[in-house]
Enzyme design. Structure first.
Site, PDB file in Angstrom:
ATOM      1  N   GLU A   1       0.823  -1.215   0.000  1.00 44.59           N
ATOM      2  CA  GLU A   1       0.000   0.000   0.000  1.00 44.59           C
ATOM      3  C   GLU A   1       0.859   1.267   0.000  1.00 44.59           C
ATOM      4  O   GLU A   1       0.382   2.341   0.369  1.00 44.59           O
ATOM      5  CB  GLU A   1      -0.932   0.003   1.201  1.00 44.59           C
ATOM      6  CG  GLU A   1      -1.935  -1.145   1.211  1.00 44.59           C
ATOM      7  CD  GLU A   1      -2.846  -1.097   2.415  1.00 44.59           C
ATOM      8  OE1 GLU A   1      -3.705  -0.204   2.467  1.00 44.59           O
ATOM      9  OE2 GLU A   1      -2.694  -1.946   3.303  1.00 44.59           O
TER      10      GLU A   1
ATOM     11  N   ARG B   1     -11.497   3.320  11.216  1.00 46.02           N
ATOM     12  CA  ARG B   1     -12.672   3.153  10.360  1.00 46.02           C
ATOM     13  C   ARG B   1     -13.148   1.710  10.446  1.00 46.02           C
ATOM     14  O   ARG B   1     -12.331   0.784  10.494  1.00 46.02           O
ATOM     15  CB  ARG B   1     -12.315   3.492   8.910  1.00 46.02           C
ATOM     16  CG  ARG B   1     -13.454   4.048   8.082  1.00 46.02           C
ATOM     17  CD  ARG B   1     -13.034   4.257   6.638  1.00 46.02           C
ATOM     18  NE  ARG B   1     -12.859   2.994   5.961  1.00 46.02           N
ATOM     19  CZ  ARG B   1     -11.829   2.689   5.170  1.00 46.02           C
ATOM     20  NH1 ARG B   1     -10.860   3.556   4.983  1.00 46.02           N
ATOM     21  NH2 ARG B   1     -11.749   1.511   4.594  1.00 46.02           N
TER      22      ARG B   1
ATOM     23  N   TYR C   1      -9.382   3.975  -5.894  1.00 48.66           N
ATOM     24  CA  TYR C   1      -8.295   4.916  -6.164  1.00 48.66           C
ATOM     25  C   TYR C   1      -8.183   5.385  -7.617  1.00 48.66           C
ATOM     26  O   TYR C   1      -7.439   6.326  -7.893  1.00 48.66           O
ATOM     27  CB  TYR C   1      -6.964   4.294  -5.746  1.00 48.66           C
ATOM     28  CG  TYR C   1      -6.947   3.870  -4.307  1.00 48.66           C
ATOM     29  CD1 TYR C   1      -7.060   4.807  -3.279  1.00 48.66           C
ATOM     30  CD2 TYR C   1      -6.833   2.536  -3.940  1.00 48.66           C
ATOM     31  CE1 TYR C   1      -7.054   4.433  -1.954  1.00 48.66           C
ATOM     32  CE2 TYR C   1      -6.817   2.140  -2.607  1.00 48.66           C
ATOM     33  CZ  TYR C   1      -6.931   3.093  -1.626  1.00 48.66           C
ATOM     34  OH  TYR C   1      -6.925   2.712  -0.305  1.00 48.66           O
TER      35      TYR C   1
ATOM     36  N   ASN D   1     -10.073  -0.672  10.188  1.00 48.96           N
ATOM     37  CA  ASN D   1      -8.866  -0.046   9.652  1.00 48.96           C
ATOM     38  C   ASN D   1      -8.298   0.891  10.711  1.00 48.96           C
ATOM     39  O   ASN D   1      -8.946   1.871  11.092  1.00 48.96           O
ATOM     40  CB  ASN D   1      -9.199   0.758   8.389  1.00 48.96           C
ATOM     41  CG  ASN D   1      -9.726  -0.117   7.264  1.00 48.96           C
ATOM     42  OD1 ASN D   1      -8.960  -0.630   6.465  1.00 48.96           O
ATOM     43  ND2 ASN D   1     -11.038  -0.292   7.212  1.00 48.96           N
TER      44      ASN D   1
ATOM     45  N   GLY E   1      -7.011   5.595   4.935  1.00 49.95           N
ATOM     46  CA  GLY E   1      -6.538   6.587   3.984  1.00 49.95           C
ATOM     47  C   GLY E   1      -6.829   7.997   4.460  1.00 49.95           C
ATOM     48  O   GLY E   1      -7.864   8.263   5.075  1.00 49.95           O
TER      49      GLY E   1
ATOM     50  N   ASP F   1     -15.714  -1.069   8.482  1.00 49.71           N
ATOM     51  CA  ASP F   1     -16.416  -1.287   7.220  1.00 49.71           C
ATOM     52  C   ASP F   1     -17.501  -2.346   7.369  1.00 49.71           C
ATOM     53  O   ASP F   1     -17.320  -3.347   8.081  1.00 49.71           O
ATOM     54  CB  ASP F   1     -15.427  -1.727   6.138  1.00 49.71           C
ATOM     55  CG  ASP F   1     -14.382  -0.654   5.848  1.00 49.71           C
ATOM     56  OD1 ASP F   1     -14.653   0.525   6.146  1.00 49.71           O
ATOM     57  OD2 ASP F   1     -13.314  -0.999   5.307  1.00 49.71           O
TER      58      ASP F   1
ATOM     59  N   GLU G   1     -14.292  -5.390   8.309  1.00 52.79           N
ATOM     60  CA  GLU G   1     -12.960  -5.241   8.895  1.00 52.79           C
ATOM     61  C   GLU G   1     -12.839  -3.896   9.585  1.00 52.79           C
ATOM     62  O   GLU G   1     -13.696  -3.012   9.418  1.00 52.79           O
ATOM     63  CB  GLU G   1     -11.872  -5.387   7.832  1.00 52.79           C
ATOM     64  CG  GLU G   1     -11.942  -4.361   6.721  1.00 52.79           C
ATOM     65  CD  GLU G   1     -10.887  -4.618   5.653  1.00 52.79           C
ATOM     66  OE1 GLU G   1      -9.782  -4.073   5.800  1.00 52.79           O
ATOM     67  OE2 GLU G   1     -11.176  -5.342   4.682  1.00 52.79           O
TER      68      GLU G   1
ATOM     69  N   SER H   1      -6.591  -2.003   1.383  1.00 53.23           N
ATOM     70  CA  SER H   1      -6.852  -1.325   0.106  1.00 53.23           C
ATOM     71  C   SER H   1      -7.388  -2.272  -0.965  1.00 53.23           C
ATOM     72  O   SER H   1      -7.206  -2.025  -2.159  1.00 53.23           O
ATOM     73  CB  SER H   1      -5.580  -0.614  -0.415  1.00 53.23           C
ATOM     74  OG  SER H   1      -5.221   0.440   0.448  1.00 53.23           O
TER      75      SER H   1
END
Length: 306
Positions: free
Chosen positions: A18, A255, A216, A272, A276, A257, A270, A150
């Site tokens: 990443e 974060r 992205y 994070n 990002g 998800d 998951e 990612s």
């Protein structure tokens, strides 16, 4: 502000898969801190000797390293040993959060909703078992390297041939791969700041799922914030996100998800611990909806080190 924070190392780049995302996030954070009057300096462990960080007078660190070496407890342990305060979760919660399988196992222990799954170890996998695996997981699966983020190495598989090919690709990134029963529905994410949920974001993509390209590269991915849920549904989602974050031991910011199926059932995907942080990333989008500018968000995260 300089007196409050002292000399700050913004750690980004690194050597993980990443790296490119981390470079973008790190530069955005570094520029925001400089605009805020902070004595901030970019440090890329790929090129800079971070063993000298203490000797160079750095008093705290803003971690923007995504993936292995930055999100898995390694850099957190290194900074802890040097007694340098850092942003985000501690060593153990970072390590657990980076491991999708361990995260799911903990959530299951707490009775939190997550999809059925299997863990496939590279050295033990036999191609002949692919059909049986699919049958056990409702016929279609999401293939995920356990220690990558990612959406790197992820793919959908609906037949044995697709599963074998997806596993071969995923094994390039990790010796352990997570297979989850495929969930048809909408994807949401809830950003966390100081233990509380920010406004949820819903992601819409024309791809099979919210993959690396959708995240992205695509100009067609839609981000809805407000996300379209009712007040009651938002309350349920936020409470679930806060509980999921807490059970892993995460702190500071991050974060969580989710997927929601056609029957409106929530499934945790998951956590994070270093999401990002470009100005168009999900956490800044959520913060903006809450009335927090990108520059203020960055400073709020750094304040957690004081």
């Amino acid at each position: 502000m300089k007196n409050d924070f002292g000399k700050v190392a913004v750690l980004f780049g690194g050597n993980s898969a990443e790296r490119e995302v981390s470079l973008n996030s790190g530069n955005a954070v570094l520029n925001a801190l400089i605009r805020g009057g902070v004595d901030a300096h970019g440090i890329d462990p790929k090129f800079n000797d971070i063993s000298q960080i203490k000797a160079q007078g750095f008093e705290r660190a803003f971690i923007v390293l995504h993936g292995r070496g930055g999100e898995d407890g390694v850099i957190q342990g290194f900074l802890s040993a040097l007694n340098i305060p850092f942003t985000g979760s501690d060593v153990s919660s970072s390590a657990i959060g980076m491991d999708k399988a361990k995260t799911k196992q903990i959530w299951q222990c707490y009775g939190l909703p997550t999809a059925n799954y299997q863990i496939i170890v590279k050295e033990n996998f036999e191609s002949a078992s692919a059909a049986d695996i699919l049958e056990q997981l409702s016929g279609a699966v999401m293939v995920k390297p356990i220690h990558e983020g990612s959406s790197i190495g992820m793919a959908k598989a609906e037949n044995p041939e697709q599963l074998i090919a997806a596993l071969e690709e995923a094994f390039k990134f990790d010796d352990k791969v997570l297979l989850e029963s495929w969930i048809t529905g909408d994807e949401f994410t809830v950003s966390m700041l100081n233990g509380k949920a920010l406004p949820a974001v819903s992601m819409k993509t024309t791809n099979q799922f919210y993959d690396y390209q959708a995240k992205y590269q695509s100009t067609e991915t839609q981000y809805l914030c407000p996300c379209g849920l009712s007040d009651e549904e938002l309350t349920e989602l936020n409470l679930l996100a806060e509980e999921a974050f807490k059970t892993i031991g995460c702190s500071g910011w991050g974060r969580v998800d989710f997927m929601r199926d056609s029957d409106k059932n929530w499934y945790l995907l998951e956590v994070n611990t270093v999401p990002g942080m470009t100005e168009t990333s999900l956490v800044p989008k959520a913060a903006k909806e809450a009335g927090i500018s990108f520059d203020q968000l960055v400073l709020d995260i750094l304040k957690q080190t004081l």
